[in-house]
Design a protein around this motif. Structure first.
Motif, PDB file in Angstrom:
ATOM      1  N   ASN A   1      49.292  55.339  46.090  1.00 40.63           N
ATOM      2  CA  ASN A   1      48.177  54.405  46.071  1.00 40.63           C
ATOM      3  C   ASN A   1      48.581  53.049  45.524  1.00 40.63           C
ATOM      4  OD1 ASN A   1      47.818  54.577  43.025  1.00 40.63           O
ATOM      5  ND2 ASN A   1      47.393  56.707  43.591  1.00 40.63           N
ATOM      6  N   ALA A   2      47.728  52.080  45.802  1.00 41.72           N
ATOM      7  CA  ALA A   2      47.822  50.734  45.240  1.00 41.72           C
ATOM      8  C   ALA A   2      46.494  50.442  44.545  1.00 41.72           C
ATOM      9  CB  ALA A   2      48.095  49.704  46.336  1.00 41.72           C
TER      10      ALA A   2
ATOM     11  N   VAL B   1      39.620  48.824  42.063  1.00 41.90           N
ATOM     12  CA  VAL B   1      39.750  49.263  43.457  1.00 41.90           C
ATOM     13  C   VAL B   1      41.018  50.104  43.576  1.00 41.90           C
ATOM     14  CG1 VAL B   1      40.004  48.559  45.874  1.00 41.90           C
ATOM     15  CG2 VAL B   1      38.608  47.185  44.304  1.00 41.90           C
ATOM     16  N   LEU B   2      40.911  51.225  44.266  1.00 43.10           N
ATOM     17  CA  LEU B   2      42.071  52.067  44.546  1.00 43.10           C
ATOM     18  C   LEU B   2      42.178  52.256  46.051  1.00 43.10           C
ATOM     19  CD1 LEU B   2      44.149  53.975  42.859  1.00 43.10           C
ATOM     20  CD2 LEU B   2      42.802  55.790  43.907  1.00 43.10           C
ATOM     21  N   VAL B   3      43.325  51.902  46.609  1.00 43.55           N
ATOM     22  CA  VAL B   3      43.606  52.108  48.032  1.00 43.55           C
ATOM     23  C   VAL B   3      44.696  53.164  48.111  1.00 43.55           C
ATOM     24  CG1 VAL B   3      44.371  51.044  50.180  1.00 43.55           C
ATOM     25  CG2 VAL B   3      43.003  49.713  48.561  1.00 43.55           C
ATOM     26  N   SER B   4      44.421  54.282  48.785  1.00 45.09           N
ATOM     27  CA  SER B   4      45.356  55.397  48.786  1.00 45.09           C
ATOM     28  C   SER B   4      45.861  55.704  50.192  1.00 45.09           C
ATOM     29  CB  SER B   4      44.702  56.647  48.193  1.00 45.09           C
ATOM     30  OG  SER B   4      43.552  57.026  48.933  1.00 45.09           O
TER      31      SER B   4
ATOM     32  N   ALA C   1      36.070  52.109  45.106  1.00 50.43           N
ATOM     33  CA  ALA C   1      35.802  50.906  44.311  1.00 50.43           C
ATOM     34  C   ALA C   1      34.678  51.198  43.320  1.00 50.43           C
ATOM     35  CB  ALA C   1      35.419  49.738  45.213  1.00 50.43           C
ATOM     36  N   VAL C   2      34.850  50.699  42.100  1.00 49.48           N
ATOM     37  CA  VAL C   2      33.816  50.828  41.070  1.00 49.48           C
ATOM     38  C   VAL C   2      33.330  49.432  40.719  1.00 49.48           C
ATOM     39  CG1 VAL C   2      33.287  51.611  38.740  1.00 49.48           C
ATOM     40  CG2 VAL C   2      34.870  52.926  40.169  1.00 49.48           C
ATOM     41  N   THR C   3      32.018  49.232  40.867  1.00 48.10           N
ATOM     42  CA  THR C   3      31.414  47.925  40.611  1.00 48.10           C
ATOM     43  C   THR C   3      30.381  48.086  39.506  1.00 48.10           C
ATOM     44  OG1 THR C   3      31.693  47.420  42.964  1.00 48.10           O
ATOM     45  CG2 THR C   3      30.295  45.928  41.691  1.00 48.10           C
ATOM     46  N   VAL C   4      30.830  47.952  38.277  1.00 43.89           N
ATOM     47  CA  VAL C   4      29.949  48.066  37.116  1.00 43.89           C
ATOM     48  C   VAL C   4      29.883  46.700  36.457  1.00 43.89           C
ATOM     49  CG1 VAL C   4      29.517  49.247  34.932  1.00 43.89           C
ATOM     50  CG2 VAL C   4      30.613  50.467  36.813  1.00 43.89           C
ATOM     51  N   ARG C   5      28.756  46.022  36.617  1.00 40.10           N
ATOM     52  CA  ARG C   5      28.621  44.654  36.095  1.00 40.10           C
ATOM     53  C   ARG C   5      27.876  44.587  34.775  1.00 40.10           C
ATOM     54  NH1 ARG C   5      27.654  44.049  41.707  1.00 40.10           N
ATOM     55  NH2 ARG C   5      29.312  42.870  42.763  1.00 40.10           N
ATOM     56  N   GLY C   6      27.337  45.712  34.348  1.00 33.21           N
ATOM     57  CA  GLY C   6      26.601  45.692  33.096  1.00 33.21           C
ATOM     58  C   GLY C   6      26.141  47.076  32.708  1.00 33.21           C
TER      59      GLY C   6
END
Length: 446
Positions: free
Chosen positions: A267-268, A321-324, A351-356
């Motif tokens: 992964n990248a 972000v993880l691209v596997s 992808a994890v999008t935690v803004r708060g």
């Protein structure tokens, strides 16, 4: 390579009648799990306790988010709050004399899940066991071994002498070595197989050379985690058994990932983790470095702002972000599972999008949370507001010019593996209650 392939045997499919009864059993046990707390405390009492439990978990997630995004006194107050929230709900259930109800309910839910997964198991039949090809044993194998990998596994398992006894030429890495140049020179000198005893980062570099020249590649699980070896079905406890591929092996075809001009086998990663591993102090103090850097990275004050383009998805502002190389099956929100196959010709994107704190609380929904995105694509482009983007490639820290393009190269690599090996772990089927419902009613499922 021969046209005919050997297909490893797969478990016999579950009969439809058995599927139907297992799915009905899953619903029956799930119903019992729902009725136990209602019978024990009444509808109102049970709903209040369940609501309190959900609120406590959400509060713990918010407190954990504050712990990761703040420093000093706020960080440690948040840690105390997270623990206190969970302890409070445990005390609440204990005072209501409902601990036994929690245990019984959890056991029933586990039983329902087990029955449901058993009913769904053969929907993934054939997803494991990639085709194997009979090919002649290599005549001039060349193996690169890193004596420092995995805490010294090369010496511990006597890999150098064992490999040489099987006719392999072995290069033991000392000091700074251009591994790619070493592998290319070996091919020019007549090597008909390249292999690596080392970490996944080294595996990826040499795998790229093997694919470039069309020679088979061999993995010896002498690294620390050996994710690639795991998904190839190799023995990670005794890397010496991997050497059996030299005398009694078969070949399989696997995909390779490419990020920029770099090959990856696993992964990248982009975002918070990729930025953390760039730190010069990370190797010697992983936990301390991570906790020190995360507040700025997660709050958006540090690190790059990412925009991900994958298939029809355009996602702005993910924190990680993880691209596997082929999608992972996720066992939980805390860690990756395995990849049931490496020949799907597709990239996995998580992808994890935690803004708060609000998004952190929504993670109580797990993979269904809108803060969590999981898709597949054959090409992924990551843009950023910086000219050079930190990227973690198979655990190695790199800086790549933006935008960064990730692609999959289907069936690019010939991998020689032992004929007898443990095998890749079979993924647990994902519980799909809608499909189980159709099974229970005797309707055909796709």
């Amino acid at each position: 390579m021969p046209d005919a392939a050997i297909h490893p045997s797969n478990p016999a499919p579950v009969p439809r009648s058995t599927q139907r009864w297992l799915s009905r059993l899953a619903f029956l046990v799930a119903g019992a799990a729902a009725l136990v707390p209602l019978a024990a405390a009444g509808v109102r009492g049970s709903l209040l306790l369940i609501g309190a439990a959900v609120a406590a978990v959400a509060a713990a997630l918010v407190a954990t988010w504050w712990f990761l995004t703040h420093r000093r006194i706020i960080r440690w107050l948040s840690a105390v709050t997270a623990v206190a929230a969970l302890v409070a709900v445990a005390v609440l259930f204990a005072r209501a004399e409902m601990v036994w109800v929690v245990v019984v309910t959890a056991t029933l839910w586990a039983g329902a899940a087990a029955a449901g997964r058993a009913a769904l198991a053969d929907r993934s039949a054939g997803s494991t066991g990639q085709p194997e090809y009979e090919t002649p044993a290599p005549q001039r194998p060349f193996l690169i071994m890193n004596p420092r990998s995995g805490g010294g596994k090369v010496a511990r398992f006597d890999l150098v002498d064992r490999a040489r006894a099987l006719g392999a030429e072995v290069a033991v890495l000392e000091g700074t070595v251009d591994i790619v140049a070493l592998a290319r020179q070996a091919v020019r000198d007549g090597a008909d197989l390249l292999g690596v005893a080392g970490g996944d980062g080294t595996q990826a570099l040499v795998a790229g050379v093997a694919a470039e020249h069309g020679v088979p590649f061999m993995v010896i699980s002498a690294g620390t985690r050996n994710h690639f070896a795991l998904d190839l079905g190799l023995d990670r406890d005794d890397p010496a058994t991997n050497l059996d591929a030299l005398s009694d092996g078969v070949e399989i075809l696997v995909d390779l990932g490419r990020v920029g001009d770099r090959t990856f086998v696993n992964n990248a990663s982009f975002g918070a983790y990729a930025a953390v591993v760039q730190s010069p102090t990370y190797r010697d103090a992983k936990t301390a470095t991570t906790l020190d850097l995360l507040p700025d990275l997660l709050n958006g004050a540090g690190g790059a702002r990412l925009v991900v383009h994958a298939g029809e998805l355009d996602l702005a502002g993910p924190r990680a972000v993880l691209v596997s190389n082929n999608p992972y099956t996720w066992t939980d929100m805390a860690g990756l599972g395995s990849r049931p196959r490496l020949d799907g010709g597709i990239l996995g994107v998580v992808a994890v999008t935690v803004r708060g704190a609000g998004d952190a609380a929504r993670l109580v929904g797990g993979r269904r949370s809108r803060a969590f995105t999981e898709i597949t694509a054959d090409t992924v482009v990551v843009e950023a507001d910086v000219p050079d983007l930190p990227v973690g490639v198979d655990g190695e820290a790199l800086l790549l010019p933006t935008p960064v393009r990730c692609e999959v190269r289907p069936a690019a690599l010939r991998v020689r593996v032992p004929r007898r090996r443990p095998g890749a772990p079979v993924p647990r089927p994902r519980l799909d209650w809608a499909v189980l419902g159709r099974m229970a009613l005797g309707r055909r499922t796709v």
